[in-house]
Write an enzyme that holds these catalytic residues in place. Structure first.
Site, PDB file in Angstrom:
ATOM      1  N   SER A 151       0.865  -1.185   0.000  1.00 58.06           N
ATOM      2  CA  SER A 151       0.000   0.000   0.000  1.00 58.06           C
ATOM      3  C   SER A 151       0.898   1.230   0.000  1.00 58.06           C
ATOM      4  O   SER A 151       2.022   1.183   0.529  1.00 58.06           O
ATOM      5  CB  SER A 151      -0.872   0.033   1.261  1.00 58.06           C
ATOM      6  OG  SER A 151      -1.459   1.316   1.422  1.00 58.06           O
ATOM      7  N   TYR A 197      -1.583  -0.756  10.516  1.00 62.22           N
ATOM      8  CA  TYR A 197      -1.734  -1.094   9.094  1.00 62.22           C
ATOM      9  C   TYR A 197      -0.501  -0.651   8.309  1.00 62.22           C
ATOM     10  O   TYR A 197       0.076  -1.415   7.526  1.00 62.22           O
ATOM     11  CB  TYR A 197      -3.001  -0.441   8.528  1.00 62.22           C
ATOM     12  CG  TYR A 197      -3.194  -0.712   7.049  1.00 62.22           C
ATOM     13  CD1 TYR A 197      -3.579  -1.971   6.611  1.00 62.22           C
ATOM     14  CD2 TYR A 197      -2.979   0.292   6.098  1.00 62.22           C
ATOM     15  CE1 TYR A 197      -3.746  -2.229   5.244  1.00 62.22           C
ATOM     16  CE2 TYR A 197      -3.153   0.041   4.751  1.00 62.22           C
ATOM     17  CZ  TYR A 197      -3.534  -1.219   4.324  1.00 62.22           C
ATOM     18  OH  TYR A 197      -3.695  -1.460   2.986  1.00 62.22           O
TER      19      TYR A 197
HETATM   20  P1  NAP Z   1     -11.397  -6.116  -0.014  1.00 63.24           P
HETATM   21  O1  NAP Z   1     -12.328  -5.924  -1.141  1.00 63.24           O
HETATM   22  O2  NAP Z   1     -11.885  -5.918   1.376  1.00 63.24           O
HETATM   23  O3  NAP Z   1     -10.706  -7.533  -0.159  1.00 63.24           O
HETATM   24  C1  NAP Z   1      -9.937  -8.097   0.853  1.00 63.24           C
HETATM   25  C2  NAP Z   1      -9.784  -9.562   0.590  1.00 63.24           C
HETATM   26  O4  NAP Z   1      -8.978 -10.120   1.636  1.00 63.24           O
HETATM   27  C3  NAP Z   1     -11.122 -10.274   0.591  1.00 63.24           C
HETATM   28  O5  NAP Z   1     -11.169 -11.214  -0.456  1.00 63.24           O
HETATM   29  C4  NAP Z   1     -11.127 -10.973   1.938  1.00 63.24           C
HETATM   30  O6  NAP Z   1     -11.842 -12.210   1.837  1.00 63.24           O
HETATM   31  C5  NAP Z   1      -9.656 -11.244   2.155  1.00 63.24           C
HETATM   32  N1  NAP Z   1      -9.393 -11.416   3.575  1.00 63.24           N
HETATM   33  C6  NAP Z   1      -9.541 -10.501   4.563  1.00 63.24           C
HETATM   34  N2  NAP Z   1      -9.305 -11.072   5.756  1.00 63.24           N
HETATM   35  C7  NAP Z   1      -9.009 -12.375   5.501  1.00 63.24           C
HETATM   36  C8  NAP Z   1      -8.709 -13.487   6.324  1.00 63.24           C
HETATM   37  N3  NAP Z   1      -8.669 -13.380   7.657  1.00 63.24           N
HETATM   38  N4  NAP Z   1      -8.469 -14.660   5.749  1.00 63.24           N
HETATM   39  C9  NAP Z   1      -8.520 -14.795   4.393  1.00 63.24           C
HETATM   40  N5  NAP Z   1      -8.806 -13.791   3.565  1.00 63.24           N
HETATM   41  C10 NAP Z   1      -9.055 -12.584   4.127  1.00 63.24           C
HETATM   42  O7  NAP Z   1     -10.171  -5.100  -0.138  1.00 63.24           O
HETATM   43  P2  NAP Z   1      -9.126  -4.817  -1.321  1.00 63.24           P
HETATM   44  O8  NAP Z   1      -9.053  -3.349  -1.447  1.00 63.24           O
HETATM   45  O9  NAP Z   1      -9.428  -5.620  -2.512  1.00 63.24           O
HETATM   46  O10 NAP Z   1      -7.787  -5.309  -0.613  1.00 63.24           O
HETATM   47  C11 NAP Z   1      -6.862  -6.148  -1.238  1.00 63.24           C
HETATM   48  C12 NAP Z   1      -5.463  -5.736  -0.797  1.00 63.24           C
HETATM   49  O11 NAP Z   1      -5.186  -4.415  -1.264  1.00 63.24           O
HETATM   50  C13 NAP Z   1      -5.234  -5.709   0.711  1.00 63.24           C
HETATM   51  O12 NAP Z   1      -3.983  -6.301   1.007  1.00 63.24           O
HETATM   52  C14 NAP Z   1      -5.193  -4.239   1.034  1.00 63.24           C
HETATM   53  O13 NAP Z   1      -4.395  -3.958   2.179  1.00 63.24           O
HETATM   54  C15 NAP Z   1      -4.585  -3.677  -0.237  1.00 63.24           C
HETATM   55  N6  NAP Z   1      -4.830  -2.259  -0.456  1.00 63.24           N
HETATM   56  C16 NAP Z   1      -6.090  -1.796  -0.665  1.00 63.24           C
HETATM   57  C17 NAP Z   1      -6.281  -0.417  -0.846  1.00 63.24           C
HETATM   58  C18 NAP Z   1      -7.637   0.166  -1.076  1.00 63.24           C
HETATM   59  O14 NAP Z   1      -7.750   1.413  -1.058  1.00 63.24           O
HETATM   60  N7  NAP Z   1      -8.658  -0.628  -1.315  1.00 63.24           N
HETATM   61  C19 NAP Z   1      -5.191   0.455  -0.813  1.00 63.24           C
HETATM   62  C20 NAP Z   1      -3.922  -0.057  -0.592  1.00 63.24           C
HETATM   63  C21 NAP Z   1      -3.754  -1.420  -0.426  1.00 63.24           C
HETATM   64  P3  NAP Z   1     -12.862 -12.825   2.938  1.00 63.24           P
HETATM   65  O15 NAP Z   1     -13.492 -11.662   3.653  1.00 63.24           O
HETATM   66  O16 NAP Z   1     -13.800 -13.630   2.137  1.00 63.24           O
HETATM   67  O17 NAP Z   1     -11.975 -13.652   3.803  1.00 63.24           O
END
Ligand code: NAP
Length: 264
Positions: free
Chosen positions: A143, A155
């Site tokens: 991130s 985080y």
């Molecule tokens: P998201 O839509 O909330 O997706 C998160 C994914 O992680 C979901 O598929 C969730 O699946 C899985 N997950 C969460 N906790 C888990 C657990 N305990 N065990 C297994 N799987 C788990 O968010 P996203 O934005 O796509 O995030 C993906 C990545 O991008 C993350 O690493 C996040 O830190 C990074 N990121 C996001 C942003 C942003 O602005 N969105 C910015 C920077 C970085 P389940 O709930 O089904 O387990």
């Protein structure tokens, strides 16, 4: 056999929504078979069915809580034993702006386990096989908050780990057929924000990227062999300047005596 037939299998964690679901779609479109990992089995199965139909790839699902030690070991065993694995996308993650004094320490530990521990263990699980086959890639989703702790250190700290870990891994595999990439998403429109208790629409819309664009850019970076991919960064010279300045700073942090300003 077409070029698409020998891509191997991509393991995508956090494939049940957001960025991970887009990776799954794009990688199936590129010809990978898939192993999709997350907790919500129903959503994984639904996506798997859609991708099998759309792309005619083999798609399997592992429902696992990556904050649970036994579940992580189960995933490790499955993916280390699978010789078809050529790509691991460590994408599963969760956020939250926690003030340490009042943080839910169990929730913080779960975040560290998913964002840091599982990512490390799953990398360790597939790396020997990739190196032995001299082929494949590991993509770690960090991130931009790896470089800014102003929204809370937990985080941000997990993502700083992902950056340092992945940079070192990139050096470790240099000269092999294995690629390693760290991706630096900025604000990306997914469920992540609501789950973290934040409203993405409080941000200026010109800094919010959608997950499709983010993943498409990251895949271009991967194909080009980038170690660090910052999809929103227009002036890529800034990345080189930053990395150079960091190296120079590090070089000035060693001496046989404290700096004069610390003289008693
Ligand atoms: P998201 O839509 O909330 O997706 C998160 C994914 O992680 C979901 O598929 C969730 O699946 C899985 N997950 C969460 N906790 C888990 C657990 N305990 N065990 C297994 N799987 C788990 O968010 P996203 O934005 O796509 O995030 C993906 C990545 O991008 C993350 O690493 C996040 O830190 C990074 N990121 C996001 C942003 C942003 O602005 N969105 C910015 C920077 C970085 P389940 O709930 O089904 O387990």
């Amino acid at each position: 056999m077409t070029g698409k037939d020998n891509k191997g299998t991509a393991v995508v964690t956090g494939a049940s929504s957001g960025i991970g679901a887009v990776y799954a779609d794009r990688l199936a479109g590129q010809g990978y078979d898939l192993v999709l990992v997350a907790r919500r089995a129903d959503r994984l199965e639904e996506l798997a069915e859609k991708l099998r139909y759309a792309y005619h790839r083999k798609v399997s699902v592992i429902s696992a809580d990556l904050s649970d030690d036994d579940d992580v070991r189960r995933v490790e065993q499955a993916i280390s034993a699978d010789e078809s694995v050529t790509l691991l996308v460590n994408n599963a993650g969760l956020g939250g702006q926690q003030v340490v004094a009042t943080a839910d320490v169990d929730a913080a530990e779960r975040m560290i386990k998913v964002n840091v521990v599982a990512l490390t263990r799953l990398t360790r699980a597939v790396l020997p096989g990739l190196l032995a086959r001299n082929r494949g890639a590991i993509v770690n989703i960090a991130s931009v908050l790896a470089f800014d702790s102003s929204f809370g250190g937990i985080y941000s700290g997990t993502k700083a780990y992902v950056v340092n870990f992945t940079e070192a891994l990139h050096r470790e595999v240099a000269g092999t057929g294995v690629k390693v990439q760290v991706v630096l998403p900025g604000a990306t429109r997914t469920d992540f924000w609501e789950l973290a208790g934040s409203d993405i629409d409080q941000l200026p819309k010109e800094i919010i990227m959608n997950a499709d664009d983010l993943v498409d850019a990251a895949l271009v970076g991967l194909a080009r062999g980038e170690a660090v991919t910052a999809p929103a960064l227009v002036d890529v010279a800034k990345l080189d300047t930053f990395l150079g300045a960091r190296q120079a700073f590090y070089g000035s942090l060693h001496a046989d005596k404290p700096a004069p300003r610390y003289a008693a």
